[in-house]
Design an enzyme around this catalytic site. Sequence first.
Site, PDB file in Angstrom:
ATOM      1  N   ASP A  12      10.661 -70.642   4.972  1.00 42.11           N
ATOM      2  CA  ASP A  12       9.777 -68.810   4.504  1.00 42.11           C
ATOM      3  C   ASP A  12       9.485 -68.632   5.517  1.00 42.11           C
ATOM      4  OD1 ASP A  12      10.711 -67.199   2.749  1.00 42.11           O
ATOM      5  OD2 ASP A  12       9.163 -67.369   1.816  1.00 42.11           O
ATOM      6  N   ASP A  14       8.173 -64.883   5.768  1.00 41.68           N
ATOM      7  CA  ASP A  14       7.346 -64.018   5.165  1.00 41.68           C
ATOM      8  C   ASP A  14       6.068 -64.770   3.946  1.00 41.68           C
ATOM      9  OD1 ASP A  14       7.927 -61.217   6.147  1.00 41.68           O
ATOM     10  OD2 ASP A  14       9.602 -61.247   4.651  1.00 41.68           O
ATOM     11  N   ASP A 213       6.075 -70.054  -0.511  1.00 42.53           N
ATOM     12  CA  ASP A 213       4.898 -69.953  -0.893  1.00 42.53           C
ATOM     13  C   ASP A 213       4.950 -68.867  -1.900  1.00 42.53           C
ATOM     14  OD1 ASP A 213       6.852 -67.416   0.102  1.00 42.53           O
ATOM     15  OD2 ASP A 213       4.691 -65.666  -0.388  1.00 42.53           O
TER      16      ASP A 213
END
Length: 271
Positions: A12, A14, A213
């Site tokens: 990922d 961000d 995240d």
Amino acid sequence: MNGENIECWLTDMDGVLVREQEALPGAAELLEQWRRKDLPYLVLTNNSIFTARDLSARLRNSGLVVPEERIWTSALATATFLANQVDPESNAQGSCYVIGEAGLTTAIHAAGFIMTETNPDYVVVGETRNYSFEAITKALRLINNGARFILTNPDATGPSPEGVLPATGAIASLITKATGRVPYVVGKPNPMMFRSALNHLGAHSMETAMIGDRMDTDIVAGMEAGMHTILVMTGLSSRASIADFPFRPNQIIDGVYELLDDPVDQDDDTQ
């Protein structure tokens, strides 16, 4: 499967590589490590607004070198999905009515689709900075007339300097309420996005790791796609929040710097 068998990486963007346009500790070094070892990788994002070229430039401004061919967005995954839906024996081009910005329209056009407001095969809704009531009205009428309803990603809200904004999932709920039609969602947490990324790389899930995240998107989709999952603590998840879910990642790390062959010391106060 364990981390020693990893020959391909998905990550990922961000909360893993960047946070508020600032590169996170170890991100630049990890990307360089993958380049040095000639390991296939893709940086994934549910954001369908920007093209891969745009995102490559934005990451470069953050100090991260990611070529555009190493970026996989929900827009690209959606365009790939749509291309695979077209009957290969038909000579007709597929057609779409699109609510979205350059990242989505460019990807769908490159996949060979015609953009039209007249009897399209699909209505495709993605992120945009300015959702138009007129465009939403057009979309629901086309869906009522038989167009198939596709969504790039399910995120209900997005960030802005002034606070949260309604995003793709919220607009889709409005259309669903008005039409009774539920969209097919291509982006995370649908493992379809990860499988399209693996196909794009020519990689196998059993040899691939997914770094994310968020438990409810990155980790669950990576798990369902059969990949080794790694949760980082630099984004939206905390160690306490992991217990809220009935599944676990294969690894939990404080940041991507822990994946370096020669880890660098991190200050307690990382920026």
